[in-house]
Design an enzyme around this catalytic site. Structure first.
Site, PDB file in Angstrom:
ATOM      1  N   VAL A   1       1.415  -1.132   7.987  1.00  0.00           N
ATOM      2  CA  VAL A   1       2.252  -2.147   8.806  1.00  0.00           C
ATOM      3  C   VAL A   1       3.694  -1.730   7.858  1.00  0.00           C
ATOM      4  O   VAL A   1       4.581  -2.150   8.490  1.00  0.00           O
ATOM      5  CB  VAL A   1       1.904  -3.653   8.545  1.00  0.00           C
ATOM      6  CG1 VAL A   1       1.663  -3.935   7.106  1.00  0.00           C
ATOM      7  CG2 VAL A   1       2.961  -4.626   9.217  1.00  0.00           C
TER       8      VAL A   1
ATOM      9  N   ARG B   1       3.551 -13.392  10.120  1.00  0.00           N
ATOM     10  CA  ARG B   1       2.309 -13.452  10.560  1.00  0.00           C
ATOM     11  C   ARG B   1       1.257 -13.527   9.499  1.00  0.00           C
ATOM     12  O   ARG B   1       0.175 -14.520   9.314  1.00  0.00           O
ATOM     13  CB  ARG B   1       1.557 -12.547  11.440  1.00  0.00           C
ATOM     14  CG  ARG B   1       2.393 -12.335  12.783  1.00  0.00           C
ATOM     15  CD  ARG B   1       1.891 -11.565  13.693  1.00  0.00           C
ATOM     16  NE  ARG B   1       2.931 -11.206  14.855  1.00  0.00           N
ATOM     17  CZ  ARG B   1       3.553  -9.772  14.519  1.00  0.00           C
ATOM     18  NH1 ARG B   1       2.945  -9.165  13.659  1.00  0.00           N
ATOM     19  NH2 ARG B   1       4.290  -9.579  15.455  1.00  0.00           N
ATOM     20  N   ILE B   2       1.585 -12.710   8.368  1.00  0.00           N
ATOM     21  CA  ILE B   2       0.644 -12.785   7.185  1.00  0.00           C
ATOM     22  C   ILE B   2       1.087 -14.230   6.233  1.00  0.00           C
ATOM     23  O   ILE B   2      -0.252 -14.884   6.076  1.00  0.00           O
ATOM     24  CB  ILE B   2       0.963 -11.543   6.457  1.00  0.00           C
ATOM     25  CG1 ILE B   2       0.301 -10.411   7.067  1.00  0.00           C
ATOM     26  CG2 ILE B   2       0.091 -11.719   4.995  1.00  0.00           C
ATOM     27  CD1 ILE B   2       0.411  -9.036   6.285  1.00  0.00           C
TER      28      ILE B   2
ATOM     29  N   PRO C   1      15.751 -19.851   8.541  1.00  0.00           N
ATOM     30  CA  PRO C   1      14.788 -20.794   9.032  1.00  0.00           C
ATOM     31  C   PRO C   1      13.895 -19.852  10.119  1.00  0.00           C
ATOM     32  O   PRO C   1      14.672 -19.347  11.084  1.00  0.00           O
ATOM     33  CB  PRO C   1      15.194 -21.898   9.670  1.00  0.00           C
ATOM     34  CG  PRO C   1      16.663 -22.171   9.086  1.00  0.00           C
ATOM     35  CD  PRO C   1      17.116 -20.697   9.101  1.00  0.00           C
TER      36      PRO C   1
ATOM     37  N   ARG D   1       4.779  -5.308  -1.425  1.00  0.00           N
ATOM     38  CA  ARG D   1       5.078  -3.888  -1.777  1.00  0.00           C
ATOM     39  C   ARG D   1       5.479  -4.022  -3.328  1.00  0.00           C
ATOM     40  O   ARG D   1       5.998  -5.406  -3.551  1.00  0.00           O
ATOM     41  CB  ARG D   1       6.205  -3.119  -1.317  1.00  0.00           C
ATOM     42  CG  ARG D   1       5.717  -2.711   0.124  1.00  0.00           C
ATOM     43  CD  ARG D   1       4.891  -1.462   0.008  1.00  0.00           C
ATOM     44  NE  ARG D   1       4.340  -0.642   1.307  1.00  0.00           N
ATOM     45  CZ  ARG D   1       3.441  -1.074   1.876  1.00  0.00           C
ATOM     46  NH1 ARG D   1       2.598  -2.086   1.606  1.00  0.00           N
ATOM     47  NH2 ARG D   1       3.095  -0.461   2.898  1.00  0.00           N
TER      48      ARG D   1
ATOM     49  N   ASP E   1      -1.502  -6.895  -6.038  1.00  0.00           N
ATOM     50  CA  ASP E   1      -2.332  -5.991  -5.103  1.00  0.00           C
ATOM     51  C   ASP E   1      -1.294  -4.446  -5.329  1.00  0.00           C
ATOM     52  O   ASP E   1      -2.020  -3.590  -4.734  1.00  0.00           O
ATOM     53  CB  ASP E   1      -2.409  -6.349  -3.766  1.00  0.00           C
ATOM     54  CG  ASP E   1      -3.533  -5.307  -2.934  1.00  0.00           C
ATOM     55  OD1 ASP E   1      -4.423  -4.878  -3.559  1.00  0.00           O
ATOM     56  OD2 ASP E   1      -3.091  -5.123  -1.954  1.00  0.00           O
TER      57      ASP E   1
ATOM     58  N   HIS F   1      -4.054  -1.893  -4.450  1.00  0.00           N
ATOM     59  CA  HIS F   1      -3.482  -1.955  -3.328  1.00  0.00           C
ATOM     60  C   HIS F   1      -4.771  -2.056  -2.075  1.00  0.00           C
ATOM     61  O   HIS F   1      -4.844  -1.014  -1.314  1.00  0.00           O
ATOM     62  CB  HIS F   1      -2.846  -0.611  -2.953  1.00  0.00           C
ATOM     63  CG  HIS F   1      -1.639  -1.012  -1.872  1.00  0.00           C
ATOM     64  ND1 HIS F   1      -0.617  -0.485  -1.471  1.00  0.00           N
ATOM     65  CD2 HIS F   1      -1.777  -1.713  -0.693  1.00  0.00           C
ATOM     66  CE1 HIS F   1       0.120  -0.542  -0.541  1.00  0.00           C
ATOM     67  NE2 HIS F   1      -0.814  -1.502   0.173  1.00  0.00           N
ATOM     68  N   ILE F   2      -5.538  -3.146  -2.038  1.00  0.00           N
ATOM     69  CA  ILE F   2      -6.727  -3.069  -1.208  1.00  0.00           C
ATOM     70  C   ILE F   2      -6.551  -4.215  -0.211  1.00  0.00           C
ATOM     71  O   ILE F   2      -7.669  -4.699   0.578  1.00  0.00           O
ATOM     72  CB  ILE F   2      -8.069  -3.243  -1.790  1.00  0.00           C
ATOM     73  CG1 ILE F   2      -7.817  -4.515  -2.930  1.00  0.00           C
ATOM     74  CG2 ILE F   2      -8.124  -1.898  -2.739  1.00  0.00           C
ATOM     75  CD1 ILE F   2      -9.367  -4.768  -3.323  1.00  0.00           C
TER      76      ILE F   2
ATOM     77  N   SER G   1      -5.771  -4.676   2.999  1.00  0.00           N
ATOM     78  CA  SER G   1      -6.045  -4.479   4.260  1.00  0.00           C
ATOM     79  C   SER G   1      -7.619  -3.692   4.276  1.00  0.00           C
ATOM     80  O   SER G   1      -8.070  -3.342   5.306  1.00  0.00           O
ATOM     81  CB  SER G   1      -5.182  -3.626   5.178  1.00  0.00           C
ATOM     82  OG  SER G   1      -5.016  -2.321   4.389  1.00  0.00           O
TER      83      SER G   1
HETATM   84  O1  LIG Z   1       1.402  -1.250   4.923  1.00  0.00           O
HETATM   85  C1  LIG Z   1       0.394  -1.534   5.215  1.00  0.00           C
HETATM   86  O2  LIG Z   1      -0.411  -1.194   5.913  1.00  0.00           O
HETATM   87  C2  LIG Z   1      -0.523  -2.009   3.666  1.00  0.00           C
HETATM   88  O3  LIG Z   1       0.048  -2.046   2.577  1.00  0.00           O
HETATM   89  C3  LIG Z   1      -1.875  -1.243   3.838  1.00  0.00           C
HETATM   90  O4  LIG Z   1      -2.714  -2.176   3.367  1.00  0.00           O
END
Ligand SMILES: O=C(O)[C@H](O)CO
Length: 466
Positions: A166, A246-247, A270, A328, A352, A376-377, A379
């Site tokens: 993403v 969304r996250i 907003p 990130r 992460d 970095h896990i 996902s």
């Molecule tokens: O950018 C992404 O898709 C995530 O960081 C991978 O988990």
């Protein structure tokens, strides 16, 4: 609406099906746009798998907006299968991606592809520059820097890049736009997995789980003690989200049952539609720092958000606050974070993502008990990584067919050189360029801080239009 029954009449011509070895052409269409969003030929097993893949909560929501309809192959997919392989578009895949995506590429009969056949080591840059020469499409992951050097090495055949991520900070969007290269990415399918991991990391950090298991294993566990390994609880807390997309919403939905008192968020403006879902209040970045007991970073890494979490932000946080980053590493100034953690300016951090990745084991952050670092896990669940791989493969194939991808970064270069990028799923704001509405800012899972603009382009907040 999920339309499954029409799949049977969807074998429109037995001849075509026979030529496809019993495979059924299938298209999922965006109802409003009536453009194919998901196309291919599938056998019964694959259709079941496809439906299973799509049956996550997020995908179901998406499916409510799409319809399944017969695919008309204007470009003749069956004949493609019969075509001499060497005439098919050439694709390079920079990683051994999970099987669902590879199978889609293999079974498409639409491309010839070469693969860096390892998941353990990234393709060396030199090899990559060599391998991309003359390719029509590139399927990459976030470890590959897609910049002018790589695009020059690839040459003018390259028309489509599909990243299995993403995040898109590894892509030089300006270069891609200049060269008219289309870009696919993989939002939404990873929302649940990332939200879950963020909650896990938050709890591991705030309740000191890593320290606790270490103590238990290494003899530190003496008598039951009244204040030993105490942490901070979510009940009655204020949770702050930096970059509400969304996250962020998915994380808040999961945290709400822990009796969080209040959700607040900071962003470039907003986002009422998203905020409504979690009853979150829009605040300034300063207020976010001051009020949050848990500060969660969910914004994309862009030039504007680079090291936005720095000394200035940490100095405003409470010394009982927990800082969590699953977006990130570049969004954080790690020296400042180290300082804030080691001086007790903030209580703990769960990361992460770092700079660099992997973070060298000698890095000072690893010496801190109040810093939990994951590789970095976010996902990394089997279903999500397979879904990302399938989406990346389908984006690539659709792009090569010159059809709309399922998830495509819309890159717009205004005539007055303002550079913006968009996504059609964004909600609460519009972007205007020279007085003309040119689209909506890119809001993906890590939204709208990802807006980049130069010159006269600007973001204007407006009511949700549709
Ligand atoms: O950018 C992404 O898709 C995530 O960081 C991978 O988990």
């Amino acid at each position: 609406m999920i339309s499954v029954c029409p799949l049977v009449p969807m074998v429109p011509e037995s001849k075509r099906a026979a030529a496809n070895g019993g495979r059924v052409p299938l298209a999922v269409r965006d109802k409003q746009r009536t453009t194919s969003a998901f196309t291919g030929t599938y056998d019964e097993g694959e259709i079941c798998k496809l439906l299973a893949m799509l049956s996550s909560r997020m995908a179901l929501r998406r499916l409510q907006r799409i319809a399944v309809a017969p695919l008309s192959f204007t470009s003749g997919a069956t004949t493609k299968v019969l075509r001499d392989m060497s005439t098919l578009p050439r694709v390079y895949v920079t990683r051994q991606i999970p099987p669902e995506g590879l199978k889609i590429l293999q079974d498409s009969g639409q491309v010839q592809f070469e693969l860096w056949d390892s998941d353990d080591v990234p393709v060396p840059r030199k090899e990559l520059l060599q391998k991309v020469k003359g390719v029509d499409g590139l399927l990459c992951v976030l470890t590959e820097k897609i910049d002018a050097e790589l695009l020059d090495a690839a040459g003018s055949n390259l028309k489509v890049i599909s990243t299995m991520s993403v995040g898109f900070d590894h892509l030089s969007l300006e270069e891609l736009k200049k060269r008219g290269i289309r870009v696919g990415y993989t939002p939404e399918v990873l929302t649940d997995a990332v939200a879950e991991l963020t909650v896990a990391l938050l709890l591991a950090t705030s309740r000191r789980l890593i320290e606790a298991t270490h103590e238990a294993k290494t003899g530190g566990w003496g008598t039951w003690r009244t204040l030993w390994l105490c942490g901070y609880e979510l009940a009655n807390s204020t949770v702050g989200i930096l970059g509400l997309g969304r996250i962020g919403v998915a994380i808040a939905e999961r945290l709400a049952p822990f009796k969080v008192n209040k959700f607040i968020y900071a962003d470039v403006g907003p986002r009422p539609e998203l905020a409504k879902a979690i009853n979150a209040e829009y605040v300034t970045l300063d207020e976010l720092a001051k009020q949050s007991d848990f500060l969660l970073v969910c914004c994309a890494l862009t030039p504007e958000t680079k090291e936005i979490c720095n000394k200035n932000l940490f100095s405003k946080m409470k010394n009982t606050s927990i800082f969590i980053n699953t977006s990130r590493g570049g969004v954080v100034n790690q020296e400042d974070l180290y300082e804030a953690l080691s001086t007790g300016q903030i209580a703990g951090a769960g990361l992460d993502v770092t700079v660099p990745e992997p973070l060298p084991t000698s890095h000072p952050l690893f010496t801190l008990k109040n810093c939990v670092i994951l590789p970095h896990i976010a996902s990394a669940s089997y279903s999500t990584r397979n879904a990302m791989s399938a989406l990346a493969a389908n984006n690539l194939l659709l792009g090569l067919r010159r059809q709309p991808m399922i998830k495509e970064l819309k890159l717009t270069l205004c005539s007055d050189s303002a550079f913006l990028h968009f996504d059609r799923t964004s909600a609460d704001a519009r972007v205007r360029c020279g007085g003309r509405e040119v689209g909506r800012p890119l809001f993906i899972s890590y939204p709208p801080l990802s807006l980049r603009s130069r010159g006269p382009a600007r973001l204007e907040e407006e009511e949700e239009a549709s």
